[in-house]
Every structure is written in structure tokens, then in C-alpha cells.
Scaffold this motif. Structure first.
Motif, PDB file in Angstrom:
ATOM      1  N   GLY A   1       8.987   4.420   4.766  1.00  0.00           N
ATOM      2  CA  GLY A   1       8.210   4.219   3.554  1.00  0.00           C
ATOM      3  C   GLY A   1       8.429   2.818   3.035  1.00  0.00           C
ATOM      4  O   GLY A   1       9.190   2.024   3.596  1.00  0.00           O
ATOM      5  N   SER A   2       7.791   2.496   1.951  1.00  0.00           N
ATOM      6  CA  SER A   2       7.892   1.139   1.414  1.00  0.00           C
ATOM      7  C   SER A   2       9.269   0.840   0.836  1.00  0.00           C
ATOM      8  O   SER A   2       9.607  -0.318   0.609  1.00  0.00           O
ATOM      9  CB  SER A   2       6.813   0.910   0.351  1.00  0.00           C
TER      10      SER A   2
ATOM     11  N   THR B   1      11.705  -6.958   0.986  1.00  0.00           N
ATOM     12  CA  THR B   1      11.266  -7.613  -0.247  1.00  0.00           C
ATOM     13  C   THR B   1      10.019  -6.919  -0.768  1.00  0.00           C
ATOM     14  O   THR B   1       9.319  -6.236  -0.019  1.00  0.00           O
ATOM     15  CB  THR B   1      10.925  -9.104  -0.015  1.00  0.00           C
ATOM     16  N   GLY B   2       9.742  -7.100  -2.027  1.00  0.00           N
ATOM     17  CA  GLY B   2       8.524  -6.555  -2.613  1.00  0.00           C
ATOM     18  C   GLY B   2       7.395  -7.549  -2.463  1.00  0.00           C
ATOM     19  O   GLY B   2       7.590  -8.750  -2.561  1.00  0.00           O
TER      20      GLY B   2
ATOM     21  N   ALA C   1       0.843  -7.177  -2.708  1.00  0.00           N
ATOM     22  CA  ALA C   1      -0.279  -6.352  -2.275  1.00  0.00           C
ATOM     23  C   ALA C   1       0.144  -4.883  -2.221  1.00  0.00           C
ATOM     24  O   ALA C   1       1.324  -4.553  -2.252  1.00  0.00           O
ATOM     25  CB  ALA C   1      -0.769  -6.814  -0.910  1.00  0.00           C
ATOM     26  N   ASN C   2      -0.847  -4.014  -2.101  1.00  0.00           N
ATOM     27  CA  ASN C   2      -0.611  -2.584  -2.003  1.00  0.00           C
ATOM     28  C   ASN C   2       0.139  -2.285  -0.694  1.00  0.00           C
ATOM     29  O   ASN C   2      -0.357  -2.580   0.383  1.00  0.00           O
ATOM     30  CB  ASN C   2      -1.955  -1.862  -2.040  1.00  0.00           C
ATOM     31  N   PRO C   3       1.320  -1.654  -0.747  1.00  0.00           N
ATOM     32  CA  PRO C   3       2.110  -1.414   0.466  1.00  0.00           C
ATOM     33  C   PRO C   3       1.772  -0.115   1.198  1.00  0.00           C
ATOM     34  O   PRO C   3       2.478   0.265   2.122  1.00  0.00           O
ATOM     35  CB  PRO C   3       3.534  -1.351  -0.080  1.00  0.00           C
ATOM     36  N   THR C   4       0.705   0.552   0.813  1.00  0.00           N
ATOM     37  CA  THR C   4       0.417   1.861   1.393  1.00  0.00           C
ATOM     38  C   THR C   4       0.173   1.794   2.902  1.00  0.00           C
ATOM     39  O   THR C   4       0.773   2.560   3.662  1.00  0.00           O
ATOM     40  CB  THR C   4      -0.802   2.505   0.705  1.00  0.00           C
TER      41      THR C   4
END
Length: 64
Positions: A21-22, A27-28, A31-34
Motif C-alpha cells: 500500500g502507499s 516519501t509522500g 499526486a494521488n497514490p492509488t
């Protein structure tokens, strides 16, 4: 070296614990990490299918 999982999403120092999973990204992003999280989960599933045998799966279910 800096994360809690190795390249196969196995948690360092714990046997048979995998995380996908994310939350495993180092790092963060902005953008959307889905989609990357889904791809990572699918990669982990493929890895587990390749490495686990039917015997291993039966033993782990019996222990649970």
C-alpha cells in the motif's frame, strides 16, 4: 535501507509479514497514490504466488 520493508514488501525483522500500500512509499508525493499502491499490491501478490507452495499455505492456515 531507510524503510520498514524490503523490495518484496516484507517487513524487516519479522518473518512472513508483508505490507502493501502507499504506507510503504519512502516519501509522500503530491499526486494521488492509488494507482501505484494497486500496482505494488499486485506485484506483491505475484511474488507471494511464486514463492509460496501449497504446503506453506496449508501450514499457515492451520496455524491461524
Amino acid at each position: 535501507e531507510e524503510g520498514v520493508v524490503d523490495r518484496d514488501c516484507k517487513v524487516h525483522g519479522v518473518s512472513n509479514l508483508f505490507v502493501a500500500g502507499s504506507c510503504v512509499f519512502p516519501t509522500g508525493g503530491h499526486a494521488n497514490p492509488t494507482m501505484p499502491a494497486v500496482a505494488l499490491s499486485m506485484r506483491l501478490a505475484d511474488h507471494l504466488v511464486e514463492t509460496l507452495t501449497v504446503k506453506d499455505a496449508v501450514e499457515s492456515v492451520a496455524i491461524s
